[in-house]
Write an enzyme that holds these catalytic residues in place. Structure first.
Site, mmCIF file in Angstrom:
data_model
loop_
_atom_site.group_PDB
_atom_site.id
_atom_site.type_symbol
_atom_site.label_atom_id
_atom_site.label_comp_id
_atom_site.label_asym_id
_atom_site.label_seq_id
_atom_site.Cartn_x
_atom_site.Cartn_y
_atom_site.Cartn_z
ATOM 1 N N ASN A 173 0.829 -1.222 0.000
ATOM 2 C CA ASN A 173 0.000 0.000 0.000
ATOM 3 C C ASN A 173 0.861 1.269 0.000
ATOM 4 O O ASN A 173 0.334 2.377 0.085
ATOM 5 C CB ASN A 173 -0.969 0.015 1.186
ATOM 6 C CG ASN A 173 -0.270 0.138 2.529
ATOM 7 O OD1 ASN A 173 0.960 0.087 2.620
ATOM 8 N ND2 ASN A 173 -1.048 0.286 3.591
ATOM 9 N N ASP A 190 -4.145 -2.473 0.081
ATOM 10 C CA ASP A 190 -3.974 -2.286 1.522
ATOM 11 C C ASP A 190 -4.541 -3.516 2.227
ATOM 12 O O ASP A 190 -5.762 -3.687 2.306
ATOM 13 C CB ASP A 190 -4.695 -1.013 1.979
ATOM 14 C CG ASP A 190 -4.387 -0.642 3.424
ATOM 15 O OD1 ASP A 190 -4.256 -1.571 4.255
ATOM 16 O OD2 ASP A 190 -4.295 0.554 3.726
ATOM 17 N N THR A 203 9.898 -11.031 14.667
ATOM 18 C CA THR A 203 10.997 -10.327 15.326
ATOM 19 C C THR A 203 11.476 -11.091 16.550
ATOM 20 O O THR A 203 10.682 -11.739 17.245
ATOM 21 C CB THR A 203 10.554 -8.911 15.753
ATOM 22 O OG1 THR A 203 11.566 -8.323 16.576
ATOM 23 C CG2 THR A 203 9.254 -8.941 16.545
ATOM 24 N N TYR A 231 4.664 -2.285 18.751
ATOM 25 C CA TYR A 231 5.070 -3.036 17.555
ATOM 26 C C TYR A 231 5.363 -4.492 17.897
ATOM 27 O O TYR A 231 4.866 -5.416 17.244
ATOM 28 C CB TYR A 231 6.299 -2.386 16.917
ATOM 29 C CG TYR A 231 7.105 -3.333 16.061
ATOM 30 C CD1 TYR A 231 6.641 -3.745 14.823
ATOM 31 C CD2 TYR A 231 8.329 -3.837 16.506
ATOM 32 C CE1 TYR A 231 7.369 -4.624 14.050
ATOM 33 C CE2 TYR A 231 9.066 -4.707 15.736
ATOM 34 C CZ TYR A 231 8.583 -5.105 14.505
ATOM 35 O OH TYR A 231 9.300 -5.988 13.738
ATOM 36 N N HIS A 232 6.189 -4.716 18.919
ATOM 37 C CA HIS A 232 6.518 -6.093 19.300
ATOM 38 C C HIS A 232 5.282 -6.850 19.770
ATOM 39 O O HIS A 232 5.151 -8.054 19.550
ATOM 40 C CB HIS A 232 7.590 -6.090 20.394
ATOM 41 C CG HIS A 232 8.923 -5.587 19.921
ATOM 42 N ND1 HIS A 232 9.428 -4.372 20.304
ATOM 43 C CD2 HIS A 232 9.845 -6.139 19.088
ATOM 44 C CE1 HIS A 232 10.609 -4.190 19.733
ATOM 45 N NE2 HIS A 232 10.889 -5.245 18.996
ATOM 46 N N VAL A 252 18.379 -5.746 11.399
ATOM 47 C CA VAL A 252 19.027 -5.836 10.090
ATOM 48 C C VAL A 252 19.988 -4.665 9.911
ATOM 49 O O VAL A 252 19.673 -3.523 10.240
ATOM 50 C CB VAL A 252 17.976 -5.833 8.967
ATOM 51 C CG1 VAL A 252 18.659 -5.950 7.604
ATOM 52 C CG2 VAL A 252 16.994 -6.976 9.155
ATOM 53 N N ARG A 278 22.532 3.332 12.070
ATOM 54 C CA ARG A 278 22.548 4.702 12.567
ATOM 55 C C ARG A 278 23.954 5.098 13.036
ATOM 56 O O ARG A 278 24.422 6.204 12.761
ATOM 57 C CB ARG A 278 21.534 4.863 13.707
ATOM 58 C CG ARG A 278 20.130 5.150 13.226
ATOM 59 C CD ARG A 278 19.110 5.031 14.343
ATOM 60 N NE ARG A 278 19.451 5.800 15.535
ATOM 61 C CZ ARG A 278 19.258 7.119 15.669
ATOM 62 N NH1 ARG A 278 18.751 7.816 14.685
ATOM 63 N NH2 ARG A 278 19.563 7.726 16.808
ATOM 64 N N THR A 297 25.090 8.027 19.197
ATOM 65 C CA THR A 297 24.166 8.200 20.315
ATOM 66 C C THR A 297 23.825 6.854 20.942
ATOM 67 O O THR A 297 23.093 6.053 20.372
ATOM 68 C CB THR A 297 22.886 8.920 19.855
ATOM 69 O OG1 THR A 297 22.357 8.255 18.694
ATOM 70 C CG2 THR A 297 23.192 10.366 19.483
ATOM 71 N N VAL A 298 24.396 6.617 22.112
ATOM 72 C CA VAL A 298 24.125 5.403 22.892
ATOM 73 C C VAL A 298 23.160 5.786 24.010
ATOM 74 O O VAL A 298 23.411 6.713 24.767
ATOM 75 C CB VAL A 298 25.427 4.830 23.490
ATOM 76 C CG1 VAL A 298 25.130 3.621 24.366
ATOM 77 C CG2 VAL A 298 26.406 4.475 22.380
ATOM 78 N N GLU A 308 13.216 -0.227 29.374
ATOM 79 C CA GLU A 308 13.861 -1.530 29.249
ATOM 80 C C GLU A 308 14.959 -1.646 30.296
ATOM 81 O O GLU A 308 15.379 -0.652 30.897
ATOM 82 C CB GLU A 308 14.457 -1.706 27.841
ATOM 83 C CG GLU A 308 15.537 -0.695 27.497
ATOM 84 C CD GLU A 308 16.093 -0.856 26.085
ATOM 85 O OE1 GLU A 308 15.763 -1.856 25.426
ATOM 86 O OE2 GLU A 308 16.856 0.019 25.657
#
Length: 406
Positions: A32, A74, A145, A189-190, A219, A249, A261-262, A332
């Site tokens: 879509n 879609d 995932t 999402y997860h 990935v 990134r 950025t960590v 987390e």
């Protein structure tokens, strides 16, 4: 085979479509184009310039003589259109990538949470429902995932999908049973991927659908053998704080002189896989279909694990980049170990691509080539998991925020 690649315009979907077409399959991309609309919403574009899906498939045909067909559908909203397409074309296999894939995007606002649930869960259920309704015995391969497991560990390797357990009966005996590894999603999402698992279990048991679920790691990388054939076949490459994956990134940040950025201590251990291995795993899974009536086949699609701070130190040493430790926008654990089993793909012949300096440098070269396309204001990860965490998020890692004059 005739293969429908759902979400075939995306980050993993596009190189997979090329890979399968190059191996002689009749590939049909169904998409879509929502990922392109999200670029517009976020005000950010792929680091690599992307042509339309129609132009991409035209170039593929010009380069190889093979056709990839595109269909604008879609899945989450056009159930009847999807069902009619499947009934007409009756593919031998279906590869399902058609889900909103970014954890930070899924946590941005209540609207983004609703969109992710509605899009991902409806797309998966509409597909399963349609396959049953038209009696389509296609092998469904779904990209899930590693995040369904969570990132904690109890000191044992995470198995491939199923956990053997002993259950005490009423008369004191112990019986063995395989159950889905306990879900522990870390974002909306997860969570949708965990719901996918339950839908797959039901439809495999109830209707005999043949399903393979691939629990994939993060990935990284840019090119596959097929995307290198022509500049206009290049894959999309995300660098922003919502869609950019951590290693990519870091490599982009190093290329443009931005601090790596960590977030938090950097003690989060993640599973990784190179984009070339990802498409190869899809091919291997398609060739190892379960039989009708079998339980869902589950693979862990990853090749190695690394701590985030170790990756940052590796890239910093390689490129001379600075490392910035920032507050973590995610809810987390500060530190975790991650031991994962992946014997099934190795047994099928996967030869893993690991973090070689040459491949890392390849990504940096791509980033430098297209650095003029980077909007530095979109680099920080600012989507917070809770309202309390949002107050601590650092939006200016470079320290370039305008100062007020007293």
């Amino acid at each position: 085979m005739k293969i429908a690649v759902l979400g075939g315009d995306g980050f993993v979907g596009w190189p997979t479509s090329l890979h399968l077409s190059a191996r002689g399959h009749d590939v049909h991309v169904i998409d879509n184009l929502s990922r392109r609309w999200i670029d517009t919403e976020l005000g950010v574009q792929s680091l690599t310039p992307m042509d339309s899906i129609q132009e991409r498939t035209r170039i593929w045909h010009a380069e190889t003589g093979r056709r990839i067909h595109f269909h604008l559908i879609d899945l989450a909203r056009d159930y009847d259109v999807l069902k009619n397409w499947l009934a007409e074309h009756r593919p031998d296999a279906i590869v399902h990538f058609a889900e909103q894939r970014a954890a930070p995007y899924s946590m941005k606002t209540d609207r983004h949470k609703n969109y992710t649930v509605n899009n991902n869960v409806n797309a998966t259920h509409n597909l399963l429902n349609a396959m049953v309704e038209i009696d389509l015995d296609a092998h469904l391969v779904h990209l899930g995932t590693m995040g369904v497991y969570g990132y904690s560990t109890v000191g044992a390797a995470i198995p491939e999908g199923y956990l053997p357990v002993g259950i005490e009966t009423m008369d004191g005996e112990t019986v063995s049973q395989d159950i889905l590894y306990p879900a522990n999603p870390g974002s909306i999402y997860h969570m949708t991927k965990c719901l996918d698992q339950l839908l797959f279990q039901f439809y495999a048991k109830n209707d005999g659908l043949r399903i393979t679920d691939l629990h994939q790691g993060i990935v990284w990388g840019t090119h596959t053998a097929e995307t290198k054939l022509h500049p206009q076949l290049i894959n999309r490459f995300d660098y922003d704080g919502d869609y950019g994956t951590v290693l990519n990134r870091f490599l982009i940040q190093a290329a443009i002189g931005y601090p790596l950025t960590v977030h938090g201590t950097g003690g989060q251990t993640r599973a990784f896989i190179h984009i070339q291995d990802s498409v190869r795993c899809i091919e291997l899974a398609l060739g190892d279909a379960p039989a009708r009536g079998d339980k869902v086949k589950i693979f862990n699609q990853m090749t190695e694990t690394h701590r985030v701070r170790d990756l940052a130190e590796l890239i910093a040493k390689m490129t001379g980049a600075d490392v910035a430790y920032l507050p973590n926008p995610r809810k987390e654990a500060a530190e975790n170990d991650l031991v994962v089993r992946n014997e099934q793909f190795l047994a099928l012949g996967l030869e893993p691509t690991t973090l070689a300096e040459g491949l890392l440098e390849e990504v940096v070269e791509v980033a430098r080539k297209f650095a003029y396309r980077v909007d530095r204001s979109r680099v920080p990860a600012v989507s917070a998991w809770t309202k309390d965490i949002a107050r601590t998020v650092e939006t200016d890692p470079e320290g370039k925020r305008l100062k007020s004059v007293s």
